[in-house]
Design a protein around this motif. Structure first.
Motif, mmCIF file in Angstrom:
data_model
loop_
_atom_site.group_PDB
_atom_site.id
_atom_site.type_symbol
_atom_site.label_atom_id
_atom_site.label_comp_id
_atom_site.label_asym_id
_atom_site.label_seq_id
_atom_site.Cartn_x
_atom_site.Cartn_y
_atom_site.Cartn_z
ATOM 1 N N GLY A 12 38.116 16.237 78.635
ATOM 2 C CA GLY A 12 36.684 15.998 78.529
ATOM 3 C C GLY A 12 36.273 15.645 77.111
ATOM 4 N N LEU A 13 36.855 16.315 76.135
ATOM 5 C CA LEU A 13 36.534 16.024 74.740
ATOM 6 C C LEU A 13 37.025 14.634 74.332
ATOM 7 C CD1 LEU A 13 37.359 19.504 73.134
ATOM 8 C CD2 LEU A 13 35.113 18.578 73.750
ATOM 9 N N PHE A 14 38.192 14.233 74.808
ATOM 10 C CA PHE A 14 38.714 12.903 74.498
ATOM 11 C C PHE A 14 37.847 11.798 75.097
ATOM 12 C CE2 PHE A 14 42.897 14.904 73.487
ATOM 13 C CZ PHE A 14 43.096 14.280 72.264
ATOM 14 N N THR A 15 37.139 12.097 76.165
ATOM 15 C CA THR A 15 36.269 11.096 76.790
ATOM 16 C C THR A 15 35.213 10.597 75.805
ATOM 17 O OG1 THR A 15 36.562 12.167 78.941
ATOM 18 C CG2 THR A 15 34.723 10.650 78.736
ATOM 19 N N LEU A 16 34.761 11.457 74.934
ATOM 20 C CA LEU A 16 33.708 11.090 73.996
ATOM 21 C C LEU A 16 34.145 10.008 73.015
ATOM 22 C CD1 LEU A 16 32.328 14.679 73.233
ATOM 23 C CD2 LEU A 16 31.498 13.023 74.918
ATOM 24 N N ASN A 17 35.445 9.752 72.922
ATOM 25 C CA ASN A 17 35.965 8.758 71.984
ATOM 26 C C ASN A 17 36.119 7.368 72.603
ATOM 27 O OD1 ASN A 17 37.174 8.058 69.394
ATOM 28 N ND2 ASN A 17 39.122 7.901 70.493
ATOM 29 N N VAL A 18 35.872 7.232 73.910
ATOM 30 C CA VAL A 18 36.119 5.974 74.606
ATOM 31 C C VAL A 18 34.993 4.980 74.326
ATOM 32 C CG1 VAL A 18 36.436 4.868 76.857
ATOM 33 C CG2 VAL A 18 37.420 7.133 76.419
ATOM 34 N N LYS A 19 35.367 3.749 73.962
ATOM 35 C CA LYS A 19 34.413 2.661 73.755
ATOM 36 C C LYS A 19 34.684 1.568 74.779
ATOM 37 C CE LYS A 19 32.823 4.579 69.962
ATOM 38 N NZ LYS A 19 31.461 5.166 69.903
ATOM 39 N N THR A 20 33.630 1.023 75.361
ATOM 40 C CA THR A 20 33.779 -0.052 76.335
ATOM 41 C C THR A 20 32.904 -1.227 75.919
ATOM 42 O OG1 THR A 20 31.959 0.628 77.769
ATOM 43 C CG2 THR A 20 34.097 1.668 78.153
ATOM 44 N N PHE A 44 50.268 4.747 84.728
ATOM 45 C CA PHE A 44 51.201 5.393 83.806
ATOM 46 C C PHE A 44 50.597 6.674 83.244
ATOM 47 C CE2 PHE A 44 54.127 1.757 82.175
ATOM 48 C CZ PHE A 44 54.419 1.410 83.486
ATOM 49 N N PHE A 45 49.297 6.627 82.976
ATOM 50 C CA PHE A 45 48.642 7.759 82.332
ATOM 51 C C PHE A 45 48.233 8.824 83.349
ATOM 52 C CE2 PHE A 45 47.594 3.767 80.037
ATOM 53 C CZ PHE A 45 48.604 3.914 79.104
ATOM 54 N N ILE A 46 48.588 8.564 84.592
ATOM 55 C CA ILE A 46 48.561 9.585 85.637
ATOM 56 C C ILE A 46 49.967 10.133 85.817
ATOM 57 C CG2 ILE A 46 48.186 9.977 88.106
ATOM 58 C CD1 ILE A 46 46.043 7.792 88.022
ATOM 59 N N VAL A 47 50.945 9.239 85.758
ATOM 60 C CA VAL A 47 52.327 9.586 86.045
ATOM 61 C C VAL A 47 53.002 10.321 84.884
ATOM 62 C CG1 VAL A 47 54.609 8.584 86.436
ATOM 63 C CG2 VAL A 47 52.654 7.753 87.727
ATOM 64 N N ILE A 48 52.828 9.802 83.657
ATOM 65 C CA ILE A 48 53.505 10.416 82.513
ATOM 66 C C ILE A 48 53.155 11.897 82.357
ATOM 67 C CG2 ILE A 48 53.688 10.397 79.986
ATOM 68 C CD1 ILE A 48 53.552 7.322 80.152
ATOM 69 N N PRO A 49 51.874 12.280 82.456
ATOM 70 C CA PRO A 49 51.591 13.722 82.359
ATOM 71 C C PRO A 49 52.207 14.532 83.493
ATOM 72 C CG PRO A 49 49.612 12.488 82.970
ATOM 73 C CD PRO A 49 50.635 11.497 82.521
ATOM 74 N N GLN A 50 52.382 13.890 84.662
ATOM 75 C CA GLN A 50 53.034 14.595 85.761
ATOM 76 C C GLN A 50 54.518 14.804 85.472
ATOM 77 O OE1 GLN A 50 51.936 13.169 89.749
ATOM 78 N NE2 GLN A 50 50.165 12.164 88.851
ATOM 79 N N ILE A 51 55.150 13.795 84.841
ATOM 80 C CA ILE A 51 56.546 13.957 84.441
ATOM 81 C C ILE A 51 56.661 15.055 83.383
ATOM 82 C CG2 ILE A 51 58.503 12.833 83.308
ATOM 83 C CD1 ILE A 51 57.589 10.206 84.566
ATOM 84 N N GLN A 81 42.289 4.130 74.910
ATOM 85 C CA GLN A 81 41.470 5.321 74.665
ATOM 86 C C GLN A 81 41.390 6.202 75.902
ATOM 87 O OE1 GLN A 81 37.986 3.178 73.393
ATOM 88 N NE2 GLN A 81 38.482 3.390 71.222
ATOM 89 N N LEU A 82 41.280 5.557 77.061
ATOM 90 C CA LEU A 82 41.245 6.324 78.306
ATOM 91 C C LEU A 82 42.587 6.981 78.619
ATOM 92 C CD1 LEU A 82 39.123 3.975 80.609
ATOM 93 C CD2 LEU A 82 38.541 6.326 79.975
ATOM 94 N N ALA A 83 43.666 6.483 78.011
ATOM 95 C CA ALA A 83 44.993 7.041 78.265
ATOM 96 C C ALA A 83 45.031 8.543 77.957
ATOM 97 C CB ALA A 83 46.046 6.308 77.432
ATOM 98 N N TRP A 84 44.400 8.933 76.831
ATOM 99 C CA TRP A 84 44.402 10.351 76.466
ATOM 100 C C TRP A 84 43.600 11.188 77.456
ATOM 101 C CZ3 TRP A 84 47.841 11.840 73.079
ATOM 102 C CH2 TRP A 84 48.328 10.908 72.163
ATOM 103 N N VAL A 85 42.501 10.620 77.921
ATOM 104 C CA VAL A 85 41.683 11.315 78.919
ATOM 105 C C VAL A 85 42.487 11.537 80.189
ATOM 106 C CG1 VAL A 85 39.562 11.215 80.281
ATOM 107 C CG2 VAL A 85 39.600 10.258 77.960
ATOM 108 N N GLN A 86 43.144 10.467 80.642
ATOM 109 C CA GLN A 86 43.934 10.555 81.868
ATOM 110 C C GLN A 86 45.115 11.506 81.712
ATOM 111 O OE1 GLN A 86 41.719 9.350 83.944
ATOM 112 N NE2 GLN A 86 43.126 7.998 85.038
#
Length: 503
Positions: free
Chosen positions: A488-496, A448-455, A309-314
């Motif tokens: 920011g909107l995707f953050t609202l979907n994260v469950k921990t 990865f979810f920092i790197v992939i968007p950079q690629i 879930q955090l992947a989309w945020v990142q």
């Protein structure tokens, strides 16, 4: 058996190395585009030259994390990687500004970024290793503080050397100014000394002690256990591998058929390679072959739910940041100051002002680093991160409307708040979901979810800016601002599942 709470100064010592890491990272972010452009790169080519940074992170961090999970020496578990990375990065910082040709500078960026990643990745796992859950938010906030301080000084250094000491910020065509060279030399020294401080003045738990702790008993399940689960997981890995190969092949053919920019191949050929790795590993697992290679690839499929879930945020957060790092210099010099002459005083003064802007957002991040956990405690981690990212996105978009130096500085305040949150809140949300035996690996995979968007940014932003916006880089910042608001909107979907993370 429980981990003991560390004192403020113990957390300070274990985080101090990030001062040097971010010092080097800030010099890289604020000056690499300037070095590339000075050595003759066109604005459309700069994103693809930056591809070194995300690719090295994509490869290096999970591998370093995997092996650091399994390392124990007289020096410790994570500290050997801190030290080796610091030595290599410091050497690279000395060589980078002396690159005689563009291809040499691009190669040095690969080496420098790989070295920084070797040092940086274990620091995230270091917090999870050494701190009880109730102190981890403070630990990541402390890292954010040092990241901010290191980045402030690193980003501002060329400006300071020019305006306070008198070192020249101009040079002949194709040569790097002395202010940039000396900034990198100083950065190399500080990088090494700061990491050495953490190596010398911090301790680590032994593997036996980590196994005895029960803190991670509520960590989310990350791998199949029963024979039926394993077979199902292998089948899924095979299917995902073929899907990756199919998507990569189809899109690559589309790029070829339409004659689109060749840089787009990088992302989708990479997808094909990962798909092939999935197929190879699934066959090895069917034959009961298990080793580091199969573990590293297979665990990509078994990420905790919170990480997915955090992947989309990142993704959207770091796409926005990378667009800013790539294009702020060109947007400010061209859109705000109306100059593209890299040998002119106006261009170099404007480029120096970008280092001041980066100094401001990093300074703001350092100042608010300890305020964000307080706000999160009163509200929630999700609300705090959503608010910070929204402010950052609006600030990036505002640069299009700015016409003064002061306006550019004000735009960086929201970016600084977002940056502080990006460096701490996602890691605090994630850490309680990870098993201690895979802390380093999954912190590396989280990269990865920092790197992939950079690629993605490196492969498509140049094409978008040149094709849709008449090569005006300021529009890349607007795209980045929208992406940050989406994050920011995707953050609202994260469950921990952590008691410290309110859902």
């Amino acid at each position: 058996m429980q981990k003991r709470k560390l004192s403020f100064w113990e957390i300070w010592n274990m985080s101090f190395g990030f001062l040097g890491i971010q010092f080097g990272f800030a010099l890289q972010n604020a000056n690499t585009s300037r070095i590339f452009e000075t050595l003759g790169a066109d604005v459309e080519d700069i994103p693809i030259l930056w591809i070194a940074a995300p690719v090295t992170g994509l490869v290096v961090q999970p591998i370093v994390g995997y092996f650091s999970d399994r390392t124990w020496t007289r020096l410790g578990r994570r500290k050997p990687y801190f030290l080796v990375g610091a030595i290599l990065a410091s050497i690279a910082l000395f060589f980078m500004p002396n690159s005689p040709e563009l291809w040499v500078a691009a190669g040095m960026l690969w080496i420098m970024d790989a070295s920084i990643n070797i040092s940086m990745e274990p620091f995230r796992a270091f917090v999870g290793d050494n701190l009880p859950e109730e102190q981890r938010t403070l630990g990541f906030a402390m890292q954010s503080f040092f990241i901010g301080i290191g980045a402030v000084v690193g980003s501002a250094l060329p400006y300071v050397l020019t305006n306070w000491i008198g070192i020249s910020n101009t040079a002949a065509v194709g040569e790097i100014p002395d202010s940039v060279k000396w900034s990198f030399y100083i950065g190399g020294v500080i990088f090494f000394l700061a990491v050495m401080w953490t190596v010398l003045f911090s301790k680590e738990y032994s593997p036996e002690e980590l196994e005895a702790f029960e803190e991670n008993r509520d960590a989310q399940k990350v791998e199949p256990k029963t024979e039926q689960e394993i077979k199902k997981n292998i089948s899924m890995q095979t299917k995902v591998g073929w899907i990756m190969i199919l998507i990569g092949a189809v899109v690559s053919y589309f790029i070829y058929a339409k004659g689109l920019t060749k840089e787009l191949y990088i992302l989708f050929i990479g997808l094909i390679i990962v798909g092939v790795l999935f197929l190879i590993v699934s066959e090895l697992r069917k034959k009961r072959i298990k080793n580091g290679f199969t573990n590293i690839v297979s665990d990509l499929l078994n990420m905790p739910k919170t990480m997915k879930q955090l992947a989309w945020v990142q993704f959207f957060s770091w796409f926005a940041l990378f667009s800013m790092w790539i294009y702020t210099t060109q947007a400010v010099t061209g859109h705000v100051f109306n100059t593209e002459d890299t040998t002119s005083q106006l261009y170099n003064d404007a480029a120096d002002w970008v280092t001041v802007m980066f100094t401001v957002y990093n300074g703001v991040a350092a100042l608010v680093a300890f305020a964000l956990p307080v706000l999160a405690k009163r509200t929630s981690n999700k609300f705090t991160h959503m608010l910070a990212l929204t402010l950052g996105g609006i600030s990036l978009i505002s640069i299009y409307f700015v016409t003064t130096k002061l306006g550019l500085i004000l735009s960086m305040i929201g970016v600084g708040i977002a940056w502080a949150s990006i460096l701490s809140i996602p890691y605090a949300m994630l850490s309680g979901s990870l098993p201690s035996s895979k802390m380093g690996y999954y912190m590396g995979v989280f990269n990865f979810f920092i790197v992939i968007p950079q690629i993605v940014a490196s492969t498509i932003l140049g094409f978008i800016v040149s094709s849709l916006f008449d090569s005006q880089p300021v529009y890349a910042l607007i795209i980045g601002g929208v992406a940050m608001i989406l994050a920011g909107l995707f953050t609202l979907n994260v469950k921990t599942n952590s008691r410290l993370n309110k859902d």
